[in-house]
Each structure stands twice: as C-alpha cells, then as structure tokens.
Design a protein around this motif. Structure first.
Motif, PDB file in Angstrom:
ATOM      1  N   LEU A  12       0.838  -1.208   0.085  1.00 14.39           N
ATOM      2  CA  LEU A  12      -0.091   0.142   0.048  1.00 14.39           C
ATOM      3  C   LEU A  12       0.807   1.443   0.116  1.00 14.39           C
ATOM      4  N   LEU A  13       0.258   2.498  -0.259  1.00 13.34           N
ATOM      5  CA  LEU A  13       1.130   3.665  -0.422  1.00 13.34           C
ATOM      6  C   LEU A  13       1.669   3.900   0.765  1.00 13.34           C
ATOM      7  N   ALA A  14       1.007   3.584   2.166  1.00 15.95           N
ATOM      8  CA  ALA A  14       1.581   3.705   3.488  1.00 15.95           C
ATOM      9  C   ALA A  14       2.749   2.963   3.631  1.00 15.95           C
ATOM     10  N   ASP A  15       3.092   1.842   2.902  1.00 16.82           N
ATOM     11  CA  ASP A  15       4.345   1.116   3.422  1.00 16.82           C
ATOM     12  C   ASP A  15       5.879   1.717   2.846  1.00 16.82           C
ATOM     13  N   ALA A  16       6.465   1.840   3.642  1.00 16.56           N
ATOM     14  CA  ALA A  16       7.849   2.467   3.694  1.00 16.56           C
ATOM     15  C   ALA A  16       8.695   1.926   2.638  1.00 16.56           C
ATOM     16  N   GLU A  17       8.534   0.657   2.334  1.00 14.50           N
ATOM     17  CA  GLU A  17       9.231   0.013   1.172  1.00 14.50           C
ATOM     18  C   GLU A  17       9.043   0.383  -0.172  1.00 14.50           C
ATOM     19  N   LEU A  18       8.087   0.981  -0.332  1.00 17.06           N
ATOM     20  CA  LEU A  18       7.865   1.871  -1.635  1.00 17.06           C
ATOM     21  C   LEU A  18       8.805   2.838  -2.015  1.00 17.06           C
ATOM     22  N   GLU A  19       9.419   3.390  -0.895  1.00 13.77           N
ATOM     23  CA  GLU A  19      10.296   4.602  -0.892  1.00 13.77           C
ATOM     24  C   GLU A  19      11.681   4.124  -1.659  1.00 13.77           C
ATOM     25  N   ILE A  20      11.862   2.813  -2.033  1.00 13.16           N
ATOM     26  CA  ILE A  20      12.795   2.376  -2.688  1.00 13.16           C
ATOM     27  C   ILE A  20      12.716   2.654  -4.072  1.00 13.16           C
ATOM     28  N   ILE A  21      11.646   2.772  -4.708  1.00 12.13           N
ATOM     29  CA  ILE A  21      11.167   3.241  -5.987  1.00 12.13           C
ATOM     30  C   ILE A  21      11.001   4.728  -6.068  1.00 12.13           C
ATOM     31  N   ALA A  22      10.047   5.243  -5.241  1.00 11.13           N
ATOM     32  CA  ALA A  22       9.834   6.606  -5.351  1.00 11.13           C
ATOM     33  C   ALA A  22       8.714   6.978  -4.116  1.00 11.13           C
ATOM     34  N   ASP A  23       8.910   8.357  -3.663  1.00 10.85           N
ATOM     35  CA  ASP A  23       7.989   8.756  -2.805  1.00 10.85           C
ATOM     36  C   ASP A  23       6.429   8.696  -3.116  1.00 10.85           C
ATOM     37  N   ARG A  24       5.604   9.030  -2.320  1.00 12.97           N
ATOM     38  CA  ARG A  24       4.065   8.813  -2.693  1.00 12.97           C
ATOM     39  C   ARG A  24       3.815   9.821  -3.736  1.00 12.97           C
ATOM     40  N   ASP A  25       4.238  10.976  -3.570  1.00 17.11           N
ATOM     41  CA  ASP A  25       4.007  12.102  -4.870  1.00 17.11           C
ATOM     42  C   ASP A  25       4.337  11.831  -6.177  1.00 17.11           C
ATOM     43  N   LYS A  26       5.788  11.234  -6.250  1.00 18.61           N
ATOM     44  CA  LYS A  26       6.274  10.667  -7.456  1.00 18.61           C
ATOM     45  C   LYS A  26       5.299   9.493  -8.068  1.00 18.61           C
ATOM     46  N   LEU A  27       4.984   8.746  -7.288  1.00 20.72           N
ATOM     47  CA  LEU A  27       4.265   7.430  -7.511  1.00 20.72           C
ATOM     48  C   LEU A  27       2.816   8.029  -8.096  1.00 20.72           C
ATOM     49  N   ALA A  28       2.256   8.714  -7.542  1.00 20.32           N
ATOM     50  CA  ALA A  28       1.099   9.536  -7.975  1.00 20.32           C
ATOM     51  C   ALA A  28       1.335  10.234  -9.357  1.00 20.32           C
ATOM     52  N   GLN A  29       2.375  11.002  -9.677  1.00 18.04           N
ATOM     53  CA  GLN A  29       2.511  11.710 -10.684  1.00 18.04           C
ATOM     54  C   GLN A  29       2.644  10.446 -11.817  1.00 18.04           C
ATOM     55  N   TRP A  30       3.535   9.480 -11.477  1.00 13.26           N
ATOM     56  CA  TRP A  30       3.642   8.479 -12.636  1.00 13.26           C
ATOM     57  C   TRP A  30       2.420   7.665 -12.922  1.00 13.26           C
ATOM     58  N   ARG A  31       1.391   7.596 -11.665  1.00 14.98           N
ATOM     59  CA  ARG A  31      -0.023   6.772 -11.935  1.00 14.98           C
ATOM     60  C   ARG A  31      -0.756   7.848 -13.122  1.00 14.98           C
ATOM     61  N   HIS A  32      -0.606   8.988 -12.951  1.00 11.94           N
ATOM     62  CA  HIS A  32      -1.522   9.939 -13.526  1.00 11.94           C
ATOM     63  C   HIS A  32      -0.824  10.214 -14.968  1.00 11.94           C
ATOM     64  N   LYS A  33       0.457   9.881 -15.282  1.00  9.43           N
ATOM     65  CA  LYS A  33       1.055   9.941 -16.740  1.00  9.43           C
ATOM     66  C   LYS A  33       1.125   8.490 -17.307  1.00  9.43           C
ATOM     67  N   GLY A  34       0.492   7.779 -16.581  1.00 10.62           N
ATOM     68  CA  GLY A  34       0.680   6.301 -17.183  1.00 10.62           C
ATOM     69  C   GLY A  34       1.916   5.615 -17.085  1.00 10.62           C
ATOM     70  N   PHE A  35       2.915   5.949 -16.282  1.00  8.35           N
ATOM     71  CA  PHE A  35       4.367   5.424 -16.209  1.00  8.35           C
ATOM     72  C   PHE A  35       4.248   4.872 -14.825  1.00  8.35           C
ATOM     73  N   GLY A  36       5.458   4.043 -14.573  1.00  9.02           N
ATOM     74  CA  GLY A  36       5.617   3.408 -13.346  1.00  9.02           C
ATOM     75  C   GLY A  36       5.234   1.894 -13.224  1.00  9.02           C
ATOM     76  N   PRO A  37       5.378   1.197 -12.141  1.00  9.56           N
ATOM     77  CA  PRO A  37       4.891  -0.031 -11.877  1.00  9.56           C
ATOM     78  C   PRO A  37       3.457  -0.246 -11.998  1.00  9.56           C
ATOM     79  N   ALA A  38       2.934  -1.506 -12.363  1.00 12.52           N
ATOM     80  CA  ALA A  38       1.380  -1.959 -12.592  1.00 12.52           C
ATOM     81  C   ALA A  38       0.824  -1.676 -11.097  1.00 12.52           C
ATOM     82  N   TYR A  39      -0.310  -1.285 -11.057  1.00  5.19           N
ATOM     83  CA  TYR A  39      -1.180  -1.109  -9.603  1.00  5.19           C
ATOM     84  C   TYR A  39      -2.585  -1.470  -9.826  1.00  5.19           C
TER      85      TYR A  39
END
Length: 70
Positions: A12-39
C-alpha cells in the motif's frame, strides 16, 4: 534476481518499502502519466503487487558490463 520486494505481498502507499522506487507524490505523478509499476485501484486504495514491482524494477536494470562501447 531474488527481487527487491516479496512477490506474493500487496504493498500500500503507506508502506515504507515503496520508498525504494519513489515517494508517494512521485508515484502519484507516474500513475497520472501512465508510467511506473502496474497497480490496482480498488475504490480509493492503490495497491501494488510485489511481483509487479519486481518486474518493473528488473526492466530498468542497467548492467554496465553488458553495455557496448561507443
């Protein structure tokens, strides 16, 4: 590769392990742009599967020893 994430785990977004890839804001930007890991989007929750995170990270692996010289 053994993987950066547990393949059979949901992240989940609250899991600190995701910080390996990017912070919450960056993940949100990627989702908006259609980039990043599948979710998955279930209601308002964003869920990442470990196997999808590992596949995404592996696709971005750079092996300098296999790069050709210019």
């Amino acid at each position: 590769m053994s993987g950066l994430f547990e393949n059979d785990r949901n992240y989940l977004l609250a899991d600190a392990e995701l910080e390996i890839i990017a912070d919450r804001d960056k993940l949100a930007q990627w989702r908006h742009k259609g980039f990043g890991p599948a979710y998955y989007k279930l209601g308002r929750k964003i869920i990442y599967r470990g196997c999808d995170l590992n596949a995404w990270a592996e696709a971005r692996k750079i092996d300098p020893g296999k790069m050709s010289a210019p």
